[in-house]
Write a protein that holds these residues in place. Structure first.
Motif, PDB file in Angstrom:
ATOM      1  N   PHE A 160     -45.452 -17.298   2.781  1.00  0.00           N
ATOM      2  CA  PHE A 160     -44.124 -16.788   2.466  1.00  0.00           C
ATOM      3  C   PHE A 160     -43.185 -17.982   2.389  1.00  0.00           C
ATOM      4  CE2 PHE A 160     -46.352 -13.787   5.193  1.00  0.00           C
ATOM      5  CZ  PHE A 160     -46.274 -12.596   4.496  1.00  0.00           C
TER       6      PHE A 160
ATOM      7  N   ALA B  48     -37.698 -17.928   2.776  1.00  0.00           N
ATOM      8  CA  ALA B  48     -37.416 -16.783   3.644  1.00  0.00           C
ATOM      9  C   ALA B  48     -36.467 -17.187   4.763  1.00  0.00           C
ATOM     10  CB  ALA B  48     -38.715 -16.256   4.257  1.00  0.00           C
ATOM     11  N   ARG B  49     -35.714 -16.217   5.244  1.00  0.00           N
ATOM     12  CA  ARG B  49     -34.924 -16.407   6.465  1.00  0.00           C
ATOM     13  C   ARG B  49     -35.779 -15.872   7.613  1.00  0.00           C
ATOM     14  NH1 ARG B  49     -29.881 -13.434   6.520  1.00  0.00           N
ATOM     15  NH2 ARG B  49     -30.830 -12.012   5.003  1.00  0.00           N
TER      16      ARG B  49
ATOM     17  N   THR C 197     -34.254 -21.059   7.539  1.00  0.00           N
ATOM     18  CA  THR C 197     -34.769 -20.870   6.186  1.00  0.00           C
ATOM     19  C   THR C 197     -36.013 -21.727   6.045  1.00  0.00           C
ATOM     20  OG1 THR C 197     -32.584 -20.432   5.272  1.00  0.00           O
ATOM     21  CG2 THR C 197     -34.291 -21.132   3.733  1.00  0.00           C
TER      22      THR C 197
ATOM     23  N   SER D  29     -40.698 -21.456   5.538  1.00  0.00           N
ATOM     24  CA  SER D  29     -41.961 -20.880   5.090  1.00  0.00           C
ATOM     25  C   SER D  29     -42.835 -20.520   6.282  1.00  0.00           C
ATOM     26  CB  SER D  29     -42.721 -21.879   4.200  1.00  0.00           C
ATOM     27  OG  SER D  29     -41.936 -22.274   3.090  1.00  0.00           O
TER      28      SER D  29
ATOM     29  N   SER E 291     -38.628 -24.980   1.725  1.00  0.00           N
ATOM     30  CA  SER E 291     -39.436 -24.154   0.834  1.00  0.00           C
ATOM     31  C   SER E 291     -40.796 -24.786   0.567  1.00  0.00           C
ATOM     32  CB  SER E 291     -38.713 -23.943  -0.495  1.00  0.00           C
ATOM     33  OG  SER E 291     -37.503 -23.251  -0.292  1.00  0.00           O
TER      34      SER E 291
ATOM     35  N   CYS F 185     -39.723 -15.134  -1.100  1.00  0.00           N
ATOM     36  CA  CYS F 185     -38.976 -14.059  -0.446  1.00  0.00           C
ATOM     37  C   CYS F 185     -37.524 -13.968  -0.907  1.00  0.00           C
ATOM     38  CB  CYS F 185     -39.036 -14.234   1.071  1.00  0.00           C
ATOM     39  SG  CYS F 185     -40.692 -13.996   1.761  1.00  0.00           S
TER      40      CYS F 185
ATOM     41  N   ASP G   4     -35.016 -13.062   1.655  1.00  0.00           N
ATOM     42  CA  ASP G   4     -35.275 -11.928   2.542  1.00  0.00           C
ATOM     43  C   ASP G   4     -35.624 -12.418   3.944  1.00  0.00           C
ATOM     44  OD1 ASP G   4     -34.847 -10.112   0.541  1.00  0.00           O
ATOM     45  OD2 ASP G   4     -36.966  -9.738   0.133  1.00  0.00           O
TER      46      ASP G   4
ATOM     47  N   LEU H 254     -37.847 -12.498   7.395  1.00  0.00           N
ATOM     48  CA  LEU H 254     -39.180 -12.285   7.962  1.00  0.00           C
ATOM     49  C   LEU H 254     -38.997 -12.105   9.457  1.00  0.00           C
ATOM     50  CD1 LEU H 254     -41.521 -14.902   6.221  1.00  0.00           C
ATOM     51  CD2 LEU H 254     -41.213 -12.494   5.651  1.00  0.00           C
TER      52      LEU H 254
ATOM     53  N   ARG I  92     -41.403  -8.174   6.031  1.00  0.00           N
ATOM     54  CA  ARG I  92     -40.403  -8.730   5.122  1.00  0.00           C
ATOM     55  C   ARG I  92     -39.325  -7.676   4.877  1.00  0.00           C
ATOM     56  NH1 ARG I  92     -41.315 -10.354  -1.309  1.00  0.00           N
ATOM     57  NH2 ARG I  92     -39.089 -10.720  -1.754  1.00  0.00           N
TER      58      ARG I  92
ATOM     59  N   HIS J 150     -35.427  -6.827   3.149  1.00  0.00           N
ATOM     60  CA  HIS J 150     -34.226  -7.081   2.358  1.00  0.00           C
ATOM     61  C   HIS J 150     -33.096  -6.258   2.969  1.00  0.00           C
ATOM     62  CE1 HIS J 150     -31.697  -7.922  -1.084  1.00  0.00           C
ATOM     63  NE2 HIS J 150     -31.439  -6.638  -1.211  1.00  0.00           N
TER      64      HIS J 150
END
Length: 379
Positions: A6, A9-10, A19, A21, A36, A45, A48, A50, A358, A360
Motif C-alpha cells: 500500500f 496512504a495515511r 504518510t 507505505s 511513497s 491509496c 486514504d 490505513l 483501508r 476513505h
C-alpha cells in the motif's frame, strides 16, 4: 505469497498518523515506511487511511444469525459463515464470538444449551479454512441459571476461549436496576402478562439465591482452566468492582455508572462500552452514556455489541470528540488486543499480523475500501 504493498496512504500508528507505505508478506506486516513506493503493482491509496483490523470482544451477532426470528433455528454452518462475512465487510478481523453458557430449563422464560454444539461447528469451519477472519470464544457465564457448571465443563484449553464474562441478570440490580425497563423488554419479547412477569422475576431471584455464588466461583475457576481472561458485566457500585478485582477481572463490560467506571480505572480494569450506546447518545436500559465516560477519560474499549458496523462508526465519533485519531482507533484495535493478551495484532507494526483496513473519509464518515486479514483480502 505475493507481497501486497500500500502506498500514498495515511497510516494510523500508535501515537501519530504518517504518510507512507505498508508492505504485507506471508500474512504479516513486513514493513512500514514513510514516503511513497514506486514498486510496480503497489496499491495507490490516494491519501486514504490505513488502520489495523478491528478487534471485537463482545458481539451478539452470531446468535442473531442463528435465530433471525424468534424460535427460528437457522442452519448453524450457514449462520456462522454469514456472521464471519458480515464482520469482514465492516473491518473486523478478529472476533470473540459471544456464546451464553448456563441455561434455564424451567419457569416462564426458558432457554436451552447451545454453546458447545455451535463451538464444535465453528472450529470445524475454521479448520477447513472456510472463515475469513480470526475467531476466538467469549463465554458469557450466566450465573443466574441452572446448568452453568455442567455447560462450562464441556469446554477446555483447545477451544480458543479467550474471554469469560461473569453475567448476572438477576432482576432489580446491575443492568436492570429499573424493573420497568426489564418489564418492557421481556413482555415485548415473550408476550408475558403482568402476572407472568412477576412470576418470571421471582423465579430468577430464586435461581440467584440457590446457585449464584457457586456459579460465580465455578466461572472464575473455569476461566483459569481455559487460560482465558476474566471480564465483569454491568458493574454498578464500587462494591461490585471490588469483587471483580478480587476475582482478577481485567475487562469491565458496560459498567452502568460513573462510580463503577471510576473504580475500575483505579484498579487498572479496562472499561468497555457499547458502540450503539455511543452512537445513540445513551443506554437503552437507562444506564450511563458511553459519551459521558469518554468525556471523563473513563472509556478504553468499544464493542459493537449488536450492530457490527457500529464499531468503525464509533471510533470516528471518538476521534471527533477527542481530537485524536490514533487514540480513538486504539479503542477498537490496540487496547482490546492488549486487554486479552493478544500481542500479535491490533497495531500497524512490523512483524504483526497483516490485518489492515483501508478507509476513505467522506464528510467525517468512514467508507471502507478494503479489508485484509492475515495478508489476504477478505472485504
Amino acid at each position: 505469497m505475493t507481497d501486497t504493498i500500500f502506498t500514498n496512504a495515511r497510516i494510523v500508528l500508535d501515537d501519530e498518523v504518517i504518510t507512507g507505505s505498508v508492505t504485507l508478506r506471508d500474512g504479516r506486516i513486513h514493513g512500514v515506511d514513510q514516503g511513497s513506493s514506486r514498486i510496480s503493482g503497489a496499491i495507490d491509496c490516494a491519501g486514504d487511511l490505513l488502520i489495523p483490523g478491528l478487534i471485537e470482544l463482545h458481539t451478539d451477532n452470531l446468535e442473531r444469525h442463528m435465530e433471525p426470528r424468534p424460535k427460528v433455528d437457522w442452519p448453524h454452518a450457514a449462520a456462522i459463515l454469514a456472521h464471519d462475512g458480515e464482520l469482514a465487510s465492516v473491518g473486523i478481523t478478529t472476533v470473540f464470538d459471544a456464546m451464553r453458557v448456563g441455561s434455564i430449563l424451567s419457569g416462564k422464560s426458558r432457554y436451552n444449551e447451545y454453546a458447545r454444539k455451535v463451538t464444535t461447528e465453528l472450529m470445524e469451519l475454521r479448520s477447513s479454512g472456510a472463515l475469513r477472519i480470526s475467531h476466538f470464544l467469549h463465554l458469557r457465564a450466566e450465573v443466574c441459571s441452572e446448568t452453568l457448571e455442567a455447560e462450562m465443563a464441556l469446554f477446555g484449553p483447545k477451544d480458543r476461549v479467550g474471554l469469560v464474562s461473569l453475567m448476572d441478570h438477576t432482576p432489580g440490580q446491575r443492568q436492570f436496576r429499573d424493573l420497568s425497563k426489564l418489564q418492557d423488554y421481556v413482555q415485548k419479547k415473550h408476550a408475558m402478562t403482568d402476572a407472568d412477569f412477576d412470576e418470571h422475576v421471582a423465579h430468577l431471584r430464586s435461581l440467584r439465591a440457590d446457585f449464584g455464588d457457586h456459579h460465580e466461583a465455578v466461572a472464575v475457576a473455569e476461566a483459569k482452566r481455559y487460560g482465558a481472561v476474566l471480564a465483569s458485566h454491568d458493574d454498578t457500585t464500587t462494591d461490585h468492582v471490588a469483587v471483580s478485582a478480587g476475582y482478577g477481572v481485567r475487562v469491565a463490560e458496560f459498567p452502568t455508572t460513573v462510580e463503577a467506571a471510576t473504580a475500575c480505572h483505579e484498579r487498572n480494569i479496562a472499561v468497555m462500552m457499547g458502540a450503539p450506546n455511543l452512537i445513540r447518545g445513551g443506554s437503552h436500559s437507562g444506564n450511563v452514556a458511553a459519551q459521558e465516560l469518554a468525556e471523563k477519560d473513563l472509556l478504553d474499549i468499544v464493542s459493537s455489541d449488536y450492530v457490527p458496523s457500529a464499531l468503525m462508526t464509533s471510533a470516528f465519533l471518538l476521534s471527533q470528540l477527542w481530537g485524536d485519531l490514533p487514540r480513538a482507533i486504539a479503542t477498537v484495535t490496540k487496547t482490546p488486543a492488549q486487554s486479552v493478551g493478544l500481542t500479535d495484532r491490533g497495531r500497524i507494526a512490523e512483524g504483526l499480523h497483516g490485518d489492515i483496513v483501508r478507509i476513505h473519509v467522506l464528510d467525517d464518515t468512514p467508507v471502507i475500501r478494503g479489508v485484509w486479514s492475515h495478508g489476504r483480502q477478505v472485504g
